[in-house]
Motif scaffolding. Structure first.
Motif, PDB file in Angstrom:
ATOM      1  N   VAL A 228       0.815  -1.225   0.000  1.00 23.02           N
ATOM      2  CA  VAL A 228       0.000   0.000   0.000  1.00 23.02           C
ATOM      3  C   VAL A 228       0.845   1.271   0.000  1.00 23.02           C
ATOM      4  CG1 VAL A 228      -1.735   1.324   1.262  1.00 23.02           C
ATOM      5  CG2 VAL A 228      -1.961  -1.165   1.054  1.00 23.02           C
ATOM      6  N   PRO A 229       1.845   1.407   0.885  1.00 21.49           N
ATOM      7  CA  PRO A 229       2.572   2.688   0.936  1.00 21.49           C
ATOM      8  C   PRO A 229       3.293   3.046  -0.355  1.00 21.49           C
ATOM      9  CG  PRO A 229       2.998   1.386   2.902  1.00 21.49           C
ATOM     10  CD  PRO A 229       2.301   0.489   1.937  1.00 21.49           C
ATOM     11  N   ILE A 230       3.727   2.051  -1.127  1.00 21.22           N
ATOM     12  CA  ILE A 230       4.484   2.350  -2.348  1.00 21.22           C
ATOM     13  C   ILE A 230       3.644   2.164  -3.600  1.00 21.22           C
ATOM     14  CG2 ILE A 230       6.727   1.902  -1.322  1.00 21.22           C
ATOM     15  CD1 ILE A 230       6.682  -0.858  -2.508  1.00 21.22           C
ATOM     16  N   GLY A 231       2.381   1.875  -3.431  1.00 18.19           N
ATOM     17  CA  GLY A 231       1.461   1.859  -4.558  1.00 18.19           C
ATOM     18  C   GLY A 231       1.534   0.661  -5.462  1.00 18.19           C
ATOM     19  N   GLY A 232       2.092  -0.443  -5.003  1.00 15.65           N
ATOM     20  CA  GLY A 232       2.153  -1.643  -5.834  1.00 15.65           C
ATOM     21  C   GLY A 232       3.155  -2.631  -5.295  1.00 15.65           C
TER      22      GLY A 232
ATOM     23  N   PHE B 196      10.204  -3.603   3.139  1.00 15.67           N
ATOM     24  CA  PHE B 196      10.336  -4.498   4.297  1.00 15.67           C
ATOM     25  C   PHE B 196      11.725  -4.368   4.913  1.00 15.67           C
ATOM     26  CE2 PHE B 196      11.416  -8.407   6.431  1.00 15.67           C
ATOM     27  CZ  PHE B 196      10.257  -8.734   7.136  1.00 15.67           C
ATOM     28  N   CYS B 197      12.765  -4.371   4.076  1.00 14.67           N
ATOM     29  CA  CYS B 197      14.138  -4.272   4.584  1.00 14.67           C
ATOM     30  C   CYS B 197      14.351  -2.973   5.347  1.00 14.67           C
ATOM     31  CB  CYS B 197      15.139  -4.362   3.436  1.00 14.67           C
ATOM     32  SG  CYS B 197      15.346  -6.020   2.732  1.00 14.67           S
ATOM     33  N   LEU B 198      13.808  -1.887   4.827  1.00 17.66           N
ATOM     34  CA  LEU B 198      14.007  -0.591   5.484  1.00 17.66           C
ATOM     35  C   LEU B 198      13.259  -0.543   6.817  1.00 17.66           C
ATOM     36  CD1 LEU B 198      13.765   1.692   2.330  1.00 17.66           C
ATOM     37  CD2 LEU B 198      15.823   1.163   3.648  1.00 17.66           C
ATOM     38  N   ARG B 199      12.073  -1.121   6.851  1.00 18.72           N
ATOM     39  CA  ARG B 199      11.347  -1.188   8.123  1.00 18.72           C
ATOM     40  C   ARG B 199      12.104  -2.056   9.126  1.00 18.72           C
ATOM     41  NH1 ARG B 199       6.347  -3.795   7.619  1.00 18.72           N
ATOM     42  NH2 ARG B 199       6.571  -4.247   5.404  1.00 18.72           N
TER      43      ARG B 199
ATOM     44  N   ALA C 102       8.508   6.376  -4.746  1.00 19.33           N
ATOM     45  CA  ALA C 102       7.718   6.283  -3.514  1.00 19.33           C
ATOM     46  C   ALA C 102       8.603   5.961  -2.319  1.00 19.33           C
ATOM     47  CB  ALA C 102       6.638   5.216  -3.681  1.00 19.33           C
ATOM     48  N   LEU C 103       9.566   5.070  -2.499  1.00 17.02           N
ATOM     49  CA  LEU C 103      10.451   4.682  -1.394  1.00 17.02           C
ATOM     50  C   LEU C 103      11.301   5.858  -0.931  1.00 17.02           C
ATOM     51  CD1 LEU C 103      11.501   1.181  -2.749  1.00 17.02           C
ATOM     52  CD2 LEU C 103      10.320   1.580  -0.577  1.00 17.02           C
ATOM     53  N   MET C 104      11.741   6.658  -1.867  1.00 15.45           N
ATOM     54  CA  MET C 104      12.577   7.801  -1.495  1.00 15.45           C
ATOM     55  C   MET C 104      11.784   8.843  -0.715  1.00 15.45           C
ATOM     56  SD  MET C 104      14.982   8.185  -4.875  1.00 15.45           S
ATOM     57  CE  MET C 104      16.122   6.849  -5.320  1.00 15.45           C
TER      58      MET C 104
END
Length: 634
Positions: free
Chosen positions: A185-189, A197-200, A240-242
């Motif tokens: 959801v947060p990155i739209g796809g 997941f890795c960053l979280r 989106a990730l950035m």
């Protein structure tokens, strides 16, 4: 030992899926696995039948999503099956080999490890042979052979990274329980959910590893509608990730710049070279292009079926670069001489280098001349210039003329003004190279003149004359030179000329265009297009300019009715063929003029060019220059 679930999400691409499943079932690991295949709403009857076959044969657990819900949803459904197990997520177009899972599992021993990635050939955090590229497998290699090389080259080797991506990811259960599921959801796809997941997980104290001893093959986005679609979604995910993780941009830049997988990849390069059936040879030269580099590449091409040729060239200061100049390879190692001379020799011995070939020593550390003796292999020496007898290389004076080869005193005076490489005097310089050339198996000169001059200084050294090897040289095409007189604007035919240039390129016609004047708008020029612009000139100089340019035909492509045209008067006086618009005063003034042609003012570019070719003495209407040379000619 706990069971590991190997999860394969599937949507389409049956052929790739079969290869993936077969590779998992054929691999031999001590770790017990349960193969879990997620059917993400597949409608292909053949694929559905294949999944039913896997279920019937009890080869895999099949998790069915009645409609397509996407990659993240499918993985999360599979991960929830056994909440005590670690999970490997394997793309359906991946291929594994050997005891791949045992080696991945061995990296999962520490409590703070979250996700483990590995090397692949396409679409991963560490690709091989070239980093950050979609690579075919190197010729003669398979997924199994490359994986075995990675396993032997770096047993147990790994490096920590902020994120890992790729066709094969090992998720430790402790990390999954702490962080939760993949979240699209947060990155739209689905693209980039593993990175999210890795960053979280990193923010929760987990670190991620690149396993340097595992290689997994990957076709790359086989289940996407197309590669372009996959790249588009990936680009959107990166944006989106950035936004979500401000530090992510710097982290990715650091990974790209540092290339943390390089040490593992270089060890595999060395292993591949060492086991090659071809003979390894090292060319020693300067780092520049020109004729020497052309010669070296020609030799590489001539011997590629028998030899693996490496280049040893200077990099910065006293550092040299050992590289493999083969398309699709990234091998390069750097050595600072003389401090790392032993390491260079050891590396060449590990590869099994059988011969050296000296081409030049410009900018090389002086230690390089000791390489044949230390390595203990035969060597050749090609004389591309006169550097063994002249520290200026070309027997040249300060003003760029032949020096006449003076005596030692004259050479010493020259060196006093222009010191030699390594700071040597003329006697020491020539003695050093005399020893080097006398020790060579062959000293090669490209012409008898070079051999004769060198014999005056080394009369006891045989020098063989071998002209440089060259492939067939295409005949120089006969080009029709078109000149346009005067300043060129749209009403004078600027857009017509631009269209003719494009048509000449598209059809590879032997036409070049020269504007004797300026243009009121930008127009494509050489080297991108076969057109050049002289610029402004004095009116009285035009006849002289035409004579100097020696065009084959003059073009007047006016798009409005000309009332007279003074430049046409000069054109008529030249006696050259003329192609002009059948509009206004132009056809009237050309009436009765031999070798003149009129073309409808609104004719297509192809018709204009056909008229130019005919008037210029060529009847070509189709490509005249091989397509392979078209870009070079432009």
């Amino acid at each position: 030992m706990p069971i590991v679930d190997v999860v394969v999400p599937v949507h389409g691409a049956l052929r790739a899926l079969r290869r993936c499943i077969d590779s998992v079932l054929a691999s031999r690991n001590t770790v017990d696995i349960e193969l879990v295949v997620v059917d993400d709403g597949n409608a292909d009857p053949a694929l559905v039948d294949y999944l039913a076959e896997l279920r019937t044969q009890r080869c895999a657990t099949i998790v069915t999503q009645p409609s397509r819900q996407g990659y993240a949803a499918g993985v999360n459904r599979a991960v929830a099956l056994h909440r005590e197990r670690d999970v490997v997520v394997l793309q359906s177009d991946a291929e594994v080999a050997n005891d791949w899972l045992d080696r991945l599992r061995a990296h999962a021993g520490a409590d703070d490890v979250g996700v483990i990635g590995c090397f692949t050939n396409t679409a991963g955090i560490a690709t091989y042979p070239l980093p950050r590229r979609a690579n075919p497998l190197p010729p003669g290699e398979t997924v199994a052979s490359l994986d075995a090389l990675f396993a032997r080259a770096s047993p147990g080797g790994a490096v920590a990274l902020p994120v890992v991506t790729g066709p094969c990811l090992y998720f430790r259960r402790a990390c999954l329980e702490t962080i939760g599921v993949l979240d699209a959801v947060p990155i739209g796809g689905d693209h980039g959910v593993e990175i999210d997941f890795c960053l979280r997980a990193a923010s929760a104290g987990f670190r991620h590893l690149l396993a340097g001893d595992v290689f997994v093959g990957h076709e790359g986005h086989a289940s996407c509608a197309s590669w372009d679609e996959g790249e588009l979604f990936a680009a959107r995910a990166q944006q989106a990730l950035m936004k979500l993780y401000p530090a992510y941009r710097a982290q990715t830049q650091q990974i790209d710049a540092g290339d943390p997988g390089r040490p593992f990849a270089r060890r595999v390069d060395l292993a591949r070279l060492a086991r090659s059936s071809r003979h390894p040879i090292v060319f020693v030269s300067h780092p520049w292009g020109g004729g020497i580099r052309r010669y070296m590449h020609d030799l590489v091409a001539l011997t590629e079926d028998r030899c693996d040729v490496l280049f040893l060239e200077p990099a910065v200061d006293d550092t040299v670069k050992l590289s493999w100049p083969k398309a699709g390879e990234a091998f390069a190692l750097y050595f600072t001489l003389p401090r790392e001379f032993d390491a260079l020799v050891a590396t060449l011995r590990a590869i099994g280098v059988e011969r050296l070939h000296f081409h030049h020593v410009h900018l090389q550390p002086q230690t390089v001349v000791d390489l044949p003796a230390r390595l203990g292999v035969p060597y050749d020496y090609t004389l591309h210039d006169y550097h063994p007898i002249c520290p200026q290389y070309h027997l040249v004076t300060e003003d760029g003329r032949y020096c006449g080869e003076p005596d030692n005193a004259g050479c010493a005076a020259c060196l006093a003004r222009r010191p030699a490489l390594w700071g040597l005097d003329i006697v020491t310089w020539r003695a050093l190279f005399a020893r080097l050339l006398r020790g060579a198996d062959r000293v090669i000169a490209p012409s008898h003149d070079v051999a004769t001059r060198m014999h005056r200084y080394l009369p006891d050294r045989e020098i063989v004359v071998w002209p440089h090897p060259e492939g067939p040289i295409a005949p120089v095409p006969r080009m029709v030179r078109v000149a346009i007189l005067g300043n060129l604007s749209p009403e004078k035919g600027l857009h017509v000329v631009a269209a003719c240039v494009r048509d000449a390129v598209d059809r590879a016609l032997p036409l070049t265009f020269r504007i004797l004047g300026s243009t009121t708008e930008p127009i494509a020029q050489a080297p991108e297009a076969p057109l050049t612009i002289y610029g402004q000139y004095a009116e009285g100089d035009l006849p002289r300019l035409i004579a100097a340019e020696r065009p084959d035909v003059l073009l007047f492509a006016a798009q409005v009715p000309e009332t007279y045209a003074y430049t046409l008067s000069v054109a008529l006086a030249s006696g050259l063929p003329i192609v002009a618009s059948a509009l206004g005063a132009l056809p009237e003034r050309l009436t009765g003029t031999p070798r003149s042609t009129t073309v409808a003012w609104d004719a297509p570019a192809a018709q204009w060019n056909d008229a130019l070719l005919a008037a210029g003495g060529s009847d070509e209407r189709a490509p005249a220059i091989p397509a392979a040379r078209r870009a070079a000619a432009m």
